[in-house]
Design a protein around this motif. Sequence first.
Motif, PDB file in Angstrom:
ATOM      1  N   UNK A   5      89.452   9.343  33.299  1.00 23.16           N
ATOM      2  CA  UNK A   5      88.404  10.051  32.551  1.00 23.16           C
ATOM      3  C   UNK A   5      87.300  10.488  33.511  1.00 23.16           C
ATOM      4  N   UNK A   6      86.937   9.611  34.440  1.00 23.41           N
ATOM      5  CA  UNK A   6      85.909   9.943  35.421  1.00 23.41           C
ATOM      6  C   UNK A   6      86.296  11.132  36.279  1.00 23.41           C
ATOM      7  N   UNK A   7      87.567  11.199  36.670  1.00 24.77           N
ATOM      8  CA  UNK A   7      88.039  12.336  37.467  1.00 24.77           C
ATOM      9  C   UNK A   7      87.918  13.637  36.689  1.00 24.77           C
ATOM     10  N   UNK A   8      88.234  13.577  35.396  1.00 23.40           N
ATOM     11  CA  UNK A   8      88.109  14.774  34.556  1.00 23.40           C
ATOM     12  C   UNK A   8      86.643  15.167  34.409  1.00 23.40           C
ATOM     13  N   UNK A   9      85.770  14.182  34.224  1.00 21.76           N
ATOM     14  CA  UNK A   9      84.330  14.469  34.126  1.00 21.76           C
ATOM     15  C   UNK A   9      83.863  15.168  35.401  1.00 21.76           C
ATOM     16  N   UNK A  10      84.293  14.676  36.552  1.00 17.02           N
ATOM     17  CA  UNK A  10      83.889  15.284  37.825  1.00 17.02           C
ATOM     18  C   UNK A  10      84.371  16.722  37.920  1.00 17.02           C
ATOM     19  N   UNK A  11      85.597  16.980  37.490  1.00 18.80           N
ATOM     20  CA  UNK A  11      86.140  18.344  37.528  1.00 18.80           C
ATOM     21  C   UNK A  11      85.348  19.245  36.587  1.00 18.80           C
ATOM     22  N   UNK A  12      85.101  18.765  35.377  1.00 17.58           N
ATOM     23  CA  UNK A  12      84.367  19.582  34.404  1.00 17.58           C
ATOM     24  C   UNK A  12      82.913  19.803  34.829  1.00 17.58           C
ATOM     25  N   UNK A  13      82.341  18.831  35.500  1.00 14.79           N
ATOM     26  CA  UNK A  13      80.962  18.980  35.986  1.00 14.79           C
ATOM     27  C   UNK A  13      80.887  20.075  37.034  1.00 14.79           C
ATOM     28  N   UNK A  14      81.941  20.202  37.843  1.00 14.91           N
ATOM     29  CA  UNK A  14      81.982  21.251  38.859  1.00 14.91           C
ATOM     30  C   UNK A  14      80.833  21.139  39.834  1.00 14.91           C
ATOM     31  N   UNK A  15      80.105  22.224  39.999  1.00 15.36           N
ATOM     32  CA  UNK A  15      79.029  22.296  40.990  1.00 15.36           C
ATOM     33  C   UNK A  15      77.673  21.843  40.451  1.00 15.36           C
ATOM     34  N   UNK A  16      77.626  21.453  39.189  1.00 15.46           N
ATOM     35  CA  UNK A  16      76.363  20.990  38.612  1.00 15.46           C
ATOM     36  C   UNK A  16      76.020  19.641  39.251  1.00 15.46           C
TER      37      UNK A  16
ATOM     38  N   UNK B  90      94.213  15.753  31.165  1.00 17.03           N
ATOM     39  CA  UNK B  90      94.492  15.444  32.570  1.00 17.03           C
ATOM     40  C   UNK B  90      93.665  16.347  33.485  1.00 17.03           C
ATOM     41  N   UNK B  91      93.625  15.969  34.732  1.00 14.91           N
ATOM     42  CA  UNK B  91      92.777  16.638  35.710  1.00 14.91           C
ATOM     43  C   UNK B  91      93.143  18.115  35.877  1.00 14.91           C
ATOM     44  N   UNK B  92      94.430  18.422  35.889  1.00 15.63           N
ATOM     45  CA  UNK B  92      94.876  19.816  36.056  1.00 15.63           C
ATOM     46  C   UNK B  92      94.403  20.674  34.879  1.00 15.63           C
ATOM     47  N   UNK B  93      94.503  20.141  33.661  1.00 13.80           N
ATOM     48  CA  UNK B  93      94.032  20.874  32.488  1.00 13.80           C
ATOM     49  C   UNK B  93      92.530  21.116  32.584  1.00 13.80           C
ATOM     50  N   UNK B  94      91.803  20.123  33.067  1.00 13.74           N
ATOM     51  CA  UNK B  94      90.347  20.269  33.232  1.00 13.74           C
ATOM     52  C   UNK B  94      90.041  21.348  34.257  1.00 13.74           C
ATOM     53  N   UNK B  95      90.802  21.378  35.354  1.00 17.43           N
ATOM     54  CA  UNK B  95      90.597  22.423  36.371  1.00 17.43           C
ATOM     55  C   UNK B  95      90.870  23.808  35.793  1.00 17.43           C
TER      56      UNK B  95
END
Length: 187
Positions: free
Chosen positions: A8-19, A72-77
Amino acid sequence: MTKSDQEIGEVVAVLRGAVPQRDIAERMTNRGFKWTQGTVSSVEKGERSLKLTEGAVLAEILGTDVQSLIADEEAARLERDFRAGQTALTDARQEIQRATRKFIAAQGYLRRIRSSLSEDELALLDGDLRADPVEIAAREKERSQDAILGSDQMINDGMAEYITVPPRLGRRLRPKSLEGTPERRLL
């Protein structure tokens, strides 16, 4: 399928992006949660679990929904990249609109001062005064499409040099590559 705190944390990081993490912490604090930059970091590393109420607010801040946090992380990306593309198109359309207004205003100005110009100056301006911004845009569109179609590398790189990830994230995706298996479905 249950997701681990780390996933979940990895997905949060991906969704956060450059913020910046600090901005996310500030927004969470403004919504009634005692979050710091360290809290965001701990969540992204999987060192801290998200409470359901925190997850709902965090998803809203990230411009998505709770289900995206457990994707999953790929979907978040894919979701992040899609939203970045939408934002880039909106920004580009607004730039075109501003440029067109400026172009037409400049033409009007030149037409107004035309009588005070010399023959040489008039000869230089003649093409600009007759130019149609729609035709110019159509020619530029054709040139750009040729360049994009001719450059697989630019497409494969996600046009990274032209697109920046926006801080607010938008609509959800269901990528075809993830539709086949129920445990990887976004919705």
